[in-house]
Design a protein around this motif. Structure first.
Motif, PDB file in Angstrom:
ATOM      1  N   ARG A   2       0.690  -1.263   0.023  1.00  0.00           N
ATOM      2  CA  ARG A   2       0.031   0.064  -0.018  1.00  0.00           C
ATOM      3  C   ARG A   2       0.837   1.260   0.073  1.00  0.00           C
ATOM      4  O   ARG A   2       2.019   1.211   0.600  1.00  0.00           O
ATOM      5  N   THR A   3       0.261   2.127  -0.597  1.00  0.00           N
ATOM      6  CA  THR A   3       1.126   3.582  -0.497  1.00  0.00           C
ATOM      7  C   THR A   3       0.970   4.339   0.801  1.00  0.00           C
ATOM      8  O   THR A   3      -0.096   3.941   1.466  1.00  0.00           O
ATOM      9  N   SER A   4       1.904   5.250   0.906  1.00  0.00           N
ATOM     10  CA  SER A   4       1.920   5.798   2.261  1.00  0.00           C
ATOM     11  C   SER A   4       0.854   6.924   2.113  1.00  0.00           C
ATOM     12  O   SER A   4       0.288   7.235   3.328  1.00  0.00           O
ATOM     13  N   ALA A   5       0.424   7.182   0.897  1.00  0.00           N
ATOM     14  CA  ALA A   5      -0.854   8.285   1.056  1.00  0.00           C
ATOM     15  C   ALA A   5      -2.186   7.492   1.328  1.00  0.00           C
ATOM     16  O   ALA A   5      -2.919   8.385   2.089  1.00  0.00           O
ATOM     17  N   GLU A   6      -2.171   6.251   1.094  1.00  0.00           N
ATOM     18  CA  GLU A   6      -3.382   5.534   1.582  1.00  0.00           C
ATOM     19  C   GLU A   6      -3.423   5.552   3.037  1.00  0.00           C
ATOM     20  O   GLU A   6      -4.519   5.427   3.823  1.00  0.00           O
ATOM     21  N   LEU A   7      -2.434   5.107   3.475  1.00  0.00           N
ATOM     22  CA  LEU A   7      -2.318   5.206   5.277  1.00  0.00           C
ATOM     23  C   LEU A   7      -2.447   6.302   5.549  1.00  0.00           C
ATOM     24  O   LEU A   7      -3.185   6.577   6.666  1.00  0.00           O
ATOM     25  N   GLU A   8      -1.947   7.478   5.134  1.00  0.00           N
ATOM     26  CA  GLU A   8      -2.333   8.807   5.687  1.00  0.00           C
ATOM     27  C   GLU A   8      -3.689   9.156   5.619  1.00  0.00           C
ATOM     28  O   GLU A   8      -4.137   9.805   6.395  1.00  0.00           O
ATOM     29  N   GLU A   9      -4.427   8.672   4.646  1.00  0.00           N
ATOM     30  CA  GLU A   9      -5.953   9.004   4.450  1.00  0.00           C
ATOM     31  C   GLU A   9      -6.459   8.151   5.505  1.00  0.00           C
ATOM     32  O   GLU A   9      -7.423   8.768   5.918  1.00  0.00           O
ATOM     33  N   CYS A  14      -8.658   7.296  11.412  1.00  0.00           N
ATOM     34  CA  CYS A  14      -8.362   6.847  12.710  1.00  0.00           C
ATOM     35  C   CYS A  14      -6.757   7.169  12.990  1.00  0.00           C
ATOM     36  O   CYS A  14      -5.889   6.397  12.499  1.00  0.00           O
ATOM     37  N   PRO A  15      -6.571   8.220  13.719  1.00  0.00           N
ATOM     38  CA  PRO A  15      -5.056   8.682  13.807  1.00  0.00           C
ATOM     39  C   PRO A  15      -3.984   7.861  14.331  1.00  0.00           C
ATOM     40  O   PRO A  15      -3.029   7.860  13.831  1.00  0.00           O
ATOM     41  N   GLY A  16      -4.257   6.707  14.918  1.00  0.00           N
ATOM     42  CA  GLY A  16      -3.405   5.934  15.434  1.00  0.00           C
ATOM     43  C   GLY A  16      -3.085   4.682  14.591  1.00  0.00           C
ATOM     44  O   GLY A  16      -2.355   3.992  15.028  1.00  0.00           O
ATOM     45  N   ALA A  17      -3.642   4.840  13.376  1.00  0.00           N
ATOM     46  CA  ALA A  17      -3.377   3.614  12.146  1.00  0.00           C
ATOM     47  C   ALA A  17      -2.085   3.288  11.876  1.00  0.00           C
ATOM     48  O   ALA A  17      -1.173   4.179  11.743  1.00  0.00           O
ATOM     49  N   LYS A  18      -1.648   1.909  11.939  1.00  0.00           N
ATOM     50  CA  LYS A  18      -0.378   1.710  11.367  1.00  0.00           C
ATOM     51  C   LYS A  18      -0.037   0.303  11.158  1.00  0.00           C
ATOM     52  O   LYS A  18      -1.017  -0.537  11.295  1.00  0.00           O
ATOM     53  N   GLU A  19       0.809   0.004  10.224  1.00  0.00           N
ATOM     54  CA  GLU A  19       1.139  -1.230   9.629  1.00  0.00           C
ATOM     55  C   GLU A  19       1.483  -2.363  10.889  1.00  0.00           C
ATOM     56  O   GLU A  19       2.368  -1.695  11.332  1.00  0.00           O
ATOM     57  N   MET A  20       0.868  -3.625  10.454  1.00  0.00           N
ATOM     58  CA  MET A  20       1.598  -4.511  11.434  1.00  0.00           C
ATOM     59  C   MET A  20       1.735  -5.578  10.704  1.00  0.00           C
ATOM     60  O   MET A  20       0.539  -6.386  10.443  1.00  0.00           O
ATOM     61  N   PRO A  21       2.878  -6.090  10.363  1.00  0.00           N
ATOM     62  CA  PRO A  21       2.931  -7.545   9.619  1.00  0.00           C
ATOM     63  C   PRO A  21       2.936  -8.683  10.540  1.00  0.00           C
ATOM     64  O   PRO A  21       3.429  -8.750  11.686  1.00  0.00           O
ATOM     65  N   GLU A  22       2.406  -9.711  10.042  1.00  0.00           N
ATOM     66  CA  GLU A  22       2.541 -11.091  10.633  1.00  0.00           C
ATOM     67  C   GLU A  22       1.943 -11.958   9.557  1.00  0.00           C
ATOM     68  O   GLU A  22       0.938 -11.979   8.593  1.00  0.00           O
ATOM     69  N   GLY A  23       2.707 -12.978   9.431  1.00  0.00           N
ATOM     70  CA  GLY A  23       2.704 -14.200   8.509  1.00  0.00           C
ATOM     71  C   GLY A  23       2.497 -14.055   7.215  1.00  0.00           C
ATOM     72  O   GLY A  23       1.690 -14.593   6.367  1.00  0.00           O
ATOM     73  N   GLY A  24       3.209 -13.048   6.737  1.00  0.00           N
ATOM     74  CA  GLY A  24       3.110 -12.628   5.314  1.00  0.00           C
ATOM     75  C   GLY A  24       1.940 -11.743   4.929  1.00  0.00           C
ATOM     76  O   GLY A  24       1.694 -11.407   3.785  1.00  0.00           O
ATOM     77  N   ILE A  35     -17.156   3.577  15.999  1.00  0.00           N
ATOM     78  CA  ILE A  35     -18.222   2.994  15.246  1.00  0.00           C
ATOM     79  C   ILE A  35     -19.537   3.642  15.563  1.00  0.00           C
ATOM     80  O   ILE A  35     -19.754   3.653  16.721  1.00  0.00           O
ATOM     81  N   SER A  36     -20.192   4.321  14.599  1.00  0.00           N
ATOM     82  CA  SER A  36     -21.473   4.851  14.722  1.00  0.00           C
ATOM     83  C   SER A  36     -22.240   4.517  15.806  1.00  0.00           C
ATOM     84  O   SER A  36     -22.677   3.273  15.300  1.00  0.00           O
ATOM     85  N   GLY A  37     -22.862   5.161  16.761  1.00  0.00           N
ATOM     86  CA  GLY A  37     -23.638   4.527  17.773  1.00  0.00           C
ATOM     87  C   GLY A  37     -23.104   3.472  18.615  1.00  0.00           C
ATOM     88  O   GLY A  37     -23.821   2.993  19.400  1.00  0.00           O
ATOM     89  N   GLN A  38     -21.829   3.100  18.635  1.00  0.00           N
ATOM     90  CA  GLN A  38     -20.974   1.956  19.148  1.00  0.00           C
ATOM     91  C   GLN A  38     -20.024   2.372  20.066  1.00  0.00           C
ATOM     92  O   GLN A  38     -19.410   1.654  20.740  1.00  0.00           O
ATOM     93  N   GLY A  39     -19.517   3.662  20.132  1.00  0.00           N
ATOM     94  CA  GLY A  39     -18.385   4.185  20.629  1.00  0.00           C
ATOM     95  C   GLY A  39     -17.158   3.717  19.837  1.00  0.00           C
ATOM     96  O   GLY A  39     -17.085   3.571  18.796  1.00  0.00           O
ATOM     97  N   GLU A  40     -16.044   3.426  20.794  1.00  0.00           N
ATOM     98  CA  GLU A  40     -14.898   3.166  20.307  1.00  0.00           C
ATOM     99  C   GLU A  40     -14.413   1.599  20.460  1.00  0.00           C
ATOM    100  O   GLU A  40     -14.973   1.000  21.429  1.00  0.00           O
ATOM    101  N   VAL A  41     -13.967   0.961  19.271  1.00  0.00           N
ATOM    102  CA  VAL A  41     -13.240  -0.388  19.651  1.00  0.00           C
ATOM    103  C   VAL A  41     -11.895  -0.277  18.966  1.00  0.00           C
ATOM    104  O   VAL A  41     -11.776   0.577  18.057  1.00  0.00           O
ATOM    105  N   ASP A  42     -11.242  -1.343  19.351  1.00  0.00           N
ATOM    106  CA  ASP A  42     -10.112  -1.397  18.382  1.00  0.00           C
ATOM    107  C   ASP A  42     -10.236  -2.202  17.053  1.00  0.00           C
ATOM    108  O   ASP A  42     -11.113  -3.344  17.170  1.00  0.00           O
ATOM    109  N   GLY A  43      -9.787  -1.871  15.945  1.00  0.00           N
ATOM    110  CA  GLY A  43      -9.894  -2.620  14.979  1.00  0.00           C
ATOM    111  C   GLY A  43      -8.628  -3.155  14.080  1.00  0.00           C
ATOM    112  O   GLY A  43      -7.417  -2.596  14.338  1.00  0.00           O
ATOM    113  N   LEU A  44      -8.699  -4.214  13.311  1.00  0.00           N
ATOM    114  CA  LEU A  44      -7.838  -4.711  12.840  1.00  0.00           C
ATOM    115  C   LEU A  44      -7.954  -4.910  11.317  1.00  0.00           C
ATOM    116  O   LEU A  44      -8.897  -5.624  11.027  1.00  0.00           O
TER     117      LEU A  44
END
Length: 106
Positions: A2-9, A14-24, A35-44
């Motif tokens: 992915r491009t750095s522009a996509e990650l910046e978008e 989600c300001p804390g977004a970051k790449e995390m590699p595992e298993g290829g 999440i609308s109406g649900q508050g915050e959760v961590d996503g992957l």
């Protein structure tokens, strides 16, 4: 790759977004994802094929009354859950992939 522009978008959503590699696979960690109406959760976000799906979004908890067939997963040494939702193509930008997955939870 992915491009750095996509990650910046994605970081505008989600300001804390970051790449995390595992298993290829390079996952995108989305801490404190709103999440609308649900508050915050961590996503992957998995922006490539996995488990028979073209892309996936894993969450730190289920969203009550939303999504079907929730299943547990262990990724990056952490427990996640995801629902059965397909058809979100890997050719989309990261922000589009995320938006399409979140749309299923509305």
């Amino acid at each position: 790759m992915r491009t750095s522009a996509e990650l910046e978008e994605l970081k505008r959503i989600c300001p804390g977004a970051k790449e995390m590699p595992e298993g290829g696979i390079t996952f995108i960690l989305l801490p404190s994802l709103k999440i609308s109406g649900q508050g915050e959760v961590d996503g992957l976000l998995c922006p490539q094929a996995r488990d028979g799906y073209p892309t996936r979004l894993f969450l730190s908890r289920q969203i009550p009354g939303r999504g079907n067939n929730w299943t547990p997963h262990r990724i990056l040494d952490r427990s996640w859950t995801s629902w059965s939702w397909t058809g979100v193509g890997a050719e989309l930008r990261l922000a589009e992939i995320l938006a399409n997955h979140l749309g299923a939870l509305r």
